[in-house]
Scaffold this motif. Structure first.
Motif, PDB file in Angstrom:
ATOM      1  N   ARG A 279     -18.713  -4.205  -8.373  1.00  0.00           N
ATOM      2  CA  ARG A 279     -19.352  -3.627  -9.562  1.00  0.00           C
ATOM      3  C   ARG A 279     -18.222  -3.065 -10.420  1.00  0.00           C
ATOM      4  O   ARG A 279     -17.837  -1.905 -10.280  1.00  0.00           O
ATOM      5  CB  ARG A 279     -20.355  -2.539  -9.183  1.00  0.00           C
ATOM      6  CG  ARG A 279     -21.086  -1.939 -10.393  1.00  0.00           C
ATOM      7  CD  ARG A 279     -22.048  -0.859  -9.924  1.00  0.00           C
ATOM      8  NE  ARG A 279     -22.634  -0.123 -11.031  1.00  0.00           N
ATOM      9  CZ  ARG A 279     -23.692  -0.503 -11.726  1.00  0.00           C
ATOM     10  NH1 ARG A 279     -24.291  -1.642 -11.445  1.00  0.00           N
ATOM     11  NH2 ARG A 279     -24.148   0.259 -12.716  1.00  0.00           N
TER      12      ARG A 279
ATOM     13  N   GLN B 208     -20.711  -1.978  -4.528  1.00  0.00           N
ATOM     14  CA  GLN B 208     -22.110  -1.636  -4.354  1.00  0.00           C
ATOM     15  C   GLN B 208     -22.645  -2.337  -3.119  1.00  0.00           C
ATOM     16  O   GLN B 208     -22.059  -3.315  -2.628  1.00  0.00           O
ATOM     17  CB  GLN B 208     -22.931  -2.015  -5.583  1.00  0.00           C
ATOM     18  CG  GLN B 208     -22.951  -3.494  -5.906  1.00  0.00           C
ATOM     19  CD  GLN B 208     -23.758  -3.801  -7.156  1.00  0.00           C
ATOM     20  OE1 GLN B 208     -24.921  -3.436  -7.262  1.00  0.00           O
ATOM     21  NE2 GLN B 208     -23.123  -4.481  -8.124  1.00  0.00           N
TER      22      GLN B 208
ATOM     23  N   GLY C 248     -29.458  -2.295  -5.743  1.00  0.00           N
ATOM     24  CA  GLY C 248     -28.045  -2.066  -5.529  1.00  0.00           C
ATOM     25  C   GLY C 248     -27.784  -0.582  -5.415  1.00  0.00           C
ATOM     26  O   GLY C 248     -28.385   0.227  -6.142  1.00  0.00           O
ATOM     27  N   TYR C 249     -26.891  -0.208  -4.482  1.00  0.00           N
ATOM     28  CA  TYR C 249     -26.581   1.189  -4.216  1.00  0.00           C
ATOM     29  C   TYR C 249     -25.068   1.389  -4.232  1.00  0.00           C
ATOM     30  O   TYR C 249     -24.307   0.514  -3.796  1.00  0.00           O
ATOM     31  CB  TYR C 249     -27.130   1.613  -2.845  1.00  0.00           C
ATOM     32  CG  TYR C 249     -28.633   1.567  -2.745  1.00  0.00           C
ATOM     33  CD1 TYR C 249     -29.394   2.722  -2.887  1.00  0.00           C
ATOM     34  CD2 TYR C 249     -29.304   0.363  -2.509  1.00  0.00           C
ATOM     35  CE1 TYR C 249     -30.780   2.684  -2.796  1.00  0.00           C
ATOM     36  CE2 TYR C 249     -30.689   0.308  -2.421  1.00  0.00           C
ATOM     37  CZ  TYR C 249     -31.421   1.479  -2.566  1.00  0.00           C
ATOM     38  OH  TYR C 249     -32.790   1.439  -2.477  1.00  0.00           O
ATOM     39  N   ASP C 250     -24.644   2.546  -4.707  1.00  0.00           N
ATOM     40  CA  ASP C 250     -23.217   2.851  -4.745  1.00  0.00           C
ATOM     41  C   ASP C 250     -22.650   2.897  -3.330  1.00  0.00           C
ATOM     42  O   ASP C 250     -23.160   3.630  -2.470  1.00  0.00           O
ATOM     43  CB  ASP C 250     -22.999   4.188  -5.457  1.00  0.00           C
ATOM     44  CG  ASP C 250     -21.536   4.526  -5.602  1.00  0.00           C
ATOM     45  OD1 ASP C 250     -20.884   3.960  -6.488  1.00  0.00           O
ATOM     46  OD2 ASP C 250     -21.047   5.358  -4.797  1.00  0.00           O
TER      47      ASP C 250
ATOM     48  N   LEU D  80     -28.335   2.354  -7.916  1.00  0.00           N
ATOM     49  CA  LEU D  80     -27.766   1.881  -9.173  1.00  0.00           C
ATOM     50  C   LEU D  80     -28.767   1.070  -9.979  1.00  0.00           C
ATOM     51  O   LEU D  80     -28.846   1.186 -11.196  1.00  0.00           O
ATOM     52  CB  LEU D  80     -26.520   1.027  -8.890  1.00  0.00           C
ATOM     53  CG  LEU D  80     -25.378   1.729  -8.157  1.00  0.00           C
ATOM     54  CD1 LEU D  80     -24.304   0.714  -7.761  1.00  0.00           C
ATOM     55  CD2 LEU D  80     -24.781   2.835  -9.015  1.00  0.00           C
TER      56      LEU D  80
END
Length: 463
Positions: free
Chosen positions: A266, A271, A282-284, A291
């Motif tokens: 990203r 991510q 999607g996640y950090d 996200l």
């Protein structure tokens, strides 16, 4: 049954044309790694580096073999019990997991059927982790991670050891669902273990239909990422792979899923991309913060997201819809129906069980009945469609590729070898002579097939 029609729904900002390899994101190359021969062979988790299924450094993969005669068979090692987990490789070590009942043989019903019932087996099991020598197939060690009666039942087509382990070259981590998470060093010493409680993955509309846990862990930059979408209290979490300590945990309001998380770029960050029904997202990687999210598609998600250049490809199928989503890695917020962050979507070619594969600029999507659809990943347009097999055999294992070839394996152990390209090219069909449900692994020029009862290494022998 070649079909070049194009039922693709292209959004206003869908890209056309093809990307050159020079624009491949450098960060993604670092995430994906390589699969070289010899001591550098690495296939560290489900479907290898970044779940792509591609053996980048392999240039002599076999086209034909015969397990019964021994042609191009490097070795064949019996694996006790029953498991659908794939082998993983680092250097000269191959790791695999299994569940061995105390008595009798575990039943397994394969084929094209849709019964939701659980397997009728409440026999005590021993969950095992095995390490083998890549050169010889010799079992170097095996460890009993857990013993007892399974806390959750499995589907008649599943096992109590579905999740593929993960390794970072120092440790191997095995996920056994309700029976726990276990980390060993390469000598088989237990480093740590975690009890995550009862993880009930089953049909969300019929809670009594328990099907067994299947999501596989991923290791990256010292963190173990685990997706746990279950009947209640679903979550995504990151753990310190050295100690098992929890770094972050993000709750998810989701139904059970059986796919695995994928690390994706990203910008200059990372991510974690996950599949599901209510909350694809999607996640950090650093914090677990959400996200982006996307809703829709099939309500029993199994395929793992895969990354291709600046796109995250996600597919699922059940209950009618069979979508494929091409999500930009820069996605943000709720992108359901977004023209900005969905490069394209396709409504009819999504897969139910298999994680698709992208070779060159082509995506290969195979249904449970062997109907293969090949799409141009830049545009989502159909290139061709062809059936593999007779249509009477199930296809559950995900494809892998290397050396210009793509390998699809049926549940009956028929391996279809295709030439990668814009026209259908059937090179060969090879028999494993056993039921096959696990996705193959590739280590250099060696292919590893985990059948019902064996781990088989296939290698092209010199003339």
């Amino acid at each position: 049954m070649t079909d070049t029609s194009k039922p693709t729904k292209r959004l206003p900002h869908a890209r056309s044309g093809r990307w050159g390899i020079a624009v491949l994101c450098p960060l993604l190359v670092a995430v994906a790694g390589t699969a070289n021969a010899g001591d550098d062979a690495r296939w560290p988790s489900f479907r290898g580096p970044n779940a792509r299924g591609i053996a980048e450094g392999s240039n002599a993969l076999p086209s034909t073999w015969n397990v019964e005669s021994g042609e191009n068979v490097r070795w064949k090692t019996p694996i006790p019990g029953l498991g659908h987990s794939s082998p993983v490789v680092w250097g000269n070590r191959v790791f695999v997991t299994t569940a061995v009942p105390d008595s009798g043989e575990a039943s397994l019903k394969v084929g094209l059927y849709g019964n939701i019932v659980s397997a009728n087996d409440d026999t005590a099991q021993t969950w095992k982790v095995l390490a083998l020598d890549l050169e010889t197939g010799k079992v170097l060690w095996q460890r009993d991670a857990h013993h007892g009666i399974p806390k959750v039942k499995r589907h008649t087509k599943a096992t109590h050891a579905n999740s593929t382990p993960a390794t970072d070259g120092e440790r191997v981590v095995a996920m056994f669902g309700s029976e726990g998470l276990y980390a060993y060093d390469f000598d088989g010493n237990l480093l740590w273990k975690k009890d995550l409680g009862v993880l009930d993955s089953g049909f969300y509309t019929v809670p009594g239909a328990q099907w067994g846990f299947s999501s596989s862990p991923v290791i990256h930059q010292g963190r173990l990422i685990l997706q746990v979408d279950i009947q209640k209290e679903s979550f995504l979490a990151a753990y310190d792979v050295a100690t098992g300590g929890e770094i972050w945990r993000t709750p998810r309001e989701e139904v059970p899923t059986w796919g695995s998380p994928t690390i994706a770029p990203r910008g200059d960050q990372l991510q974690v991309a996950v599949n599901d029904w209510k909350h694809i997202g999607g996640y950090d990687f650093a914090t677990g913060r959400e996200l982006w999210r996307l809703a829709g598609g099939g309500d029993i998600p199994v395929p793992t997201p895969i990354v291709y250049r600046d796109l995250i490809l996600i597919t699922n199928a059940h209950g009618g819809p069979r979508p494929i989503y091409a999500v930009r890695t820069s996605a943000s917020g709720d992108i359901t129906g977004s023209a900005e962050y969905l490069a394209w979507s396709e409504d009819k070619s999504g897969t139910y069980m298999q994680t698709p594969i992208v070779v060159g600029d082509l995506g290969y999507f195979c249904l449970d009945n062997g109907v293969l659809t090949v799409l141009d990943i830049a545009t989502g347009e159909r290139v061709y469609q062809q059936r593999l097999g007779s249509g009477q055999t199930g296809f559950t294992a995900s494809p892998v590729a290397g050396d210009g070839k793509v390998y699809f394996t049926s549940e009956d152990g028929e391996v279809y070898v295709l030439g990668a390209g814009r026209e259908f090219q059937h090179i060969a069909t090879n028999e494993l002579a056993e039921t096959f449900m696990s996705t193959p692994a590739i280590a250099g020029d060696t292919m590893l097939f985990r059948t019902r009862g064996n781990l088989i290494a296939i290698q092209q022998k010199s003339p």
